[in-house]
Write a protein that holds these residues in place. Structure first.
Motif, mmCIF file in Angstrom:
data_model
loop_
_atom_site.group_PDB
_atom_site.id
_atom_site.type_symbol
_atom_site.label_atom_id
_atom_site.label_comp_id
_atom_site.label_asym_id
_atom_site.label_seq_id
_atom_site.Cartn_x
_atom_site.Cartn_y
_atom_site.Cartn_z
ATOM 1 N N GLY A 205 0.839 -1.199 0.000
ATOM 2 C CA GLY A 205 0.000 0.000 0.000
ATOM 3 C C GLY A 205 0.866 1.237 0.000
ATOM 4 O O GLY A 205 1.968 1.238 0.580
ATOM 5 N N ASP A 206 0.396 2.275 -0.642
ATOM 6 C CA ASP A 206 1.129 3.543 -0.723
ATOM 7 C C ASP A 206 0.182 4.686 -0.416
ATOM 8 O O ASP A 206 -1.009 4.640 -0.756
ATOM 9 C CB ASP A 206 1.705 3.773 -2.133
ATOM 10 C CG ASP A 206 2.557 2.614 -2.622
ATOM 11 O OD1 ASP A 206 3.359 2.100 -1.835
ATOM 12 O OD2 ASP A 206 2.400 2.226 -3.789
ATOM 13 N N VAL A 207 0.703 5.728 0.196
ATOM 14 C CA VAL A 207 -0.057 6.951 0.403
ATOM 15 C C VAL A 207 0.921 8.113 0.280
ATOM 16 O O VAL A 207 2.068 8.032 0.730
ATOM 17 C CB VAL A 207 -0.771 6.950 1.769
ATOM 18 C CG1 VAL A 207 0.233 6.852 2.928
ATOM 19 C CG2 VAL A 207 -1.642 8.196 1.914
ATOM 20 N N GLY A 208 0.487 9.179 -0.352
ATOM 21 C CA GLY A 208 1.382 10.332 -0.510
ATOM 22 C C GLY A 208 0.700 11.472 -1.235
ATOM 23 O O GLY A 208 -0.365 11.297 -1.833
ATOM 24 N N ASN A 209 1.308 12.625 -1.161
ATOM 25 C CA ASN A 209 0.765 13.792 -1.865
ATOM 26 C C ASN A 209 1.870 14.836 -2.001
ATOM 27 O O ASN A 209 2.902 14.771 -1.320
ATOM 28 C CB ASN A 209 -0.422 14.389 -1.123
ATOM 29 C CG ASN A 209 -1.326 15.190 -2.034
ATOM 30 O OD1 ASN A 209 -1.047 15.351 -3.230
ATOM 31 N ND2 ASN A 209 -2.419 15.703 -1.510
ATOM 32 N N VAL A 210 1.646 15.775 -2.896
ATOM 33 C CA VAL A 210 2.562 16.890 -3.138
ATOM 34 C C VAL A 210 1.750 18.175 -3.104
ATOM 35 O O VAL A 210 0.646 18.237 -3.643
ATOM 36 C CB VAL A 210 3.271 16.740 -4.507
ATOM 37 C CG1 VAL A 210 4.140 17.949 -4.788
ATOM 38 C CG2 VAL A 210 4.111 15.468 -4.532
ATOM 39 N N TRP A 211 2.323 19.190 -2.461
ATOM 40 C CA TRP A 211 1.654 20.485 -2.396
ATOM 41 C C TRP A 211 2.535 21.566 -3.008
ATOM 42 O O TRP A 211 3.740 21.496 -2.945
ATOM 43 C CB TRP A 211 1.375 20.857 -0.940
ATOM 44 C CG TRP A 211 0.487 19.888 -0.217
ATOM 45 C CD1 TRP A 211 -0.860 19.935 -0.104
ATOM 46 C CD2 TRP A 211 0.917 18.717 0.502
ATOM 47 N NE1 TRP A 211 -1.306 18.872 0.648
ATOM 48 C CE2 TRP A 211 -0.243 18.113 1.018
ATOM 49 C CE3 TRP A 211 2.149 18.140 0.740
ATOM 50 C CZ2 TRP A 211 -0.197 16.950 1.783
ATOM 51 C CZ3 TRP A 211 2.208 16.979 1.474
ATOM 52 C CH2 TRP A 211 1.046 16.392 2.004
#
Length: 205
Positions: free
Chosen positions: A199-205
């Motif tokens: 599983g992966d979770v991530g984000n860019v702002w």
């Protein structure tokens, strides 16, 4: 993952000091000159009738040289059934010595933990983050997507490219990033069949 359609030429020099078997510090000077990669062929063995598109060009504002310093700390702890690693990095350029592109300061960190359970089952976890208060050059901005970051997304597709681009446009990268990966491998690597849960979770702002 090497879908970056630009060329980098330059030089680097560093000094490092290992204090124990687990802890090392490093200071590095770097000079990187960025240019777009031109298309050199219209021929391929497969699908030879298809027109080969030009490589996406870097934004003209991102062409040029980045010169600065990079400082890093590395901590490793290894055992027969478990190992962990922490990496911290600061990359800094200054107005007086930043090359031809704007100055910035960028921070990156990651924690990796692997452990082995009974029947050779293996758990791997990674948490990573990046931060900058500056507007980063396209090449240095944070993007996620691809088998080494967010699986299920195309390379560099987080954040989503601006409307009207072909998906490889570098504009739209962020100055803040968070990523977490989880992998659980069952059985021995020499077995005829193994299962992997991830599983992966991530984000860019």
């Amino acid at each position: 993952e090497t879908k970056n359609y630009y060329q980098v030429e330059g030089a680097t020099g560093y000094i490092s000091q290992k204090f124990t078997d687990m802890f090392m510090v490093k200071a590095e000077y770097f000079e990187e000159d960025f240019s777009s990669v031109k298309k050199h062929t219209n021929v391929s063995i497969f699908n030879h009738n298809h027109r080969k598109e030009d490589n996406p060009a870097l934004n003209p504002a991102s062409l040029g040289t980045i010169t600065g310093l990079r400082y890093s700390l590395n901590f490793q702890n290894r055992a027969s059934f478990m190992n962990s690693e922490i990496n911290l990095e600061m990359e800094k350029t200054s107005d007086a010595n930043s090359g031809t592109l704007p100055a910035y300061t960028r921070y990156i960190g990651s924690i990796v933990y692997n452990t082995r359970f009974a029947f050779n089952n293996i758990l791997k976890m990674r948490i990573a983050g990046g931060y900058s208060e500056d507007i980063l050059p396209e090449q240095k901005s944070f993007r996620l997507g691809g088998v080494n970051t967010l699986r299920g997304y195309e390379f560099g597709m987080v954040p989503e490219p601006a409307a009207g681009t072909d998906g490889f446009d570098y504009q739209g990268g962020g100055s803040k990033m968070f990523l977490a990966n989880f992998d659980y491998f069952t059985g021995n690597r020499y077995d005829d069949m193994r299962f992997v849960f991830f599983g992966d979770v991530g984000n860019v702002w």
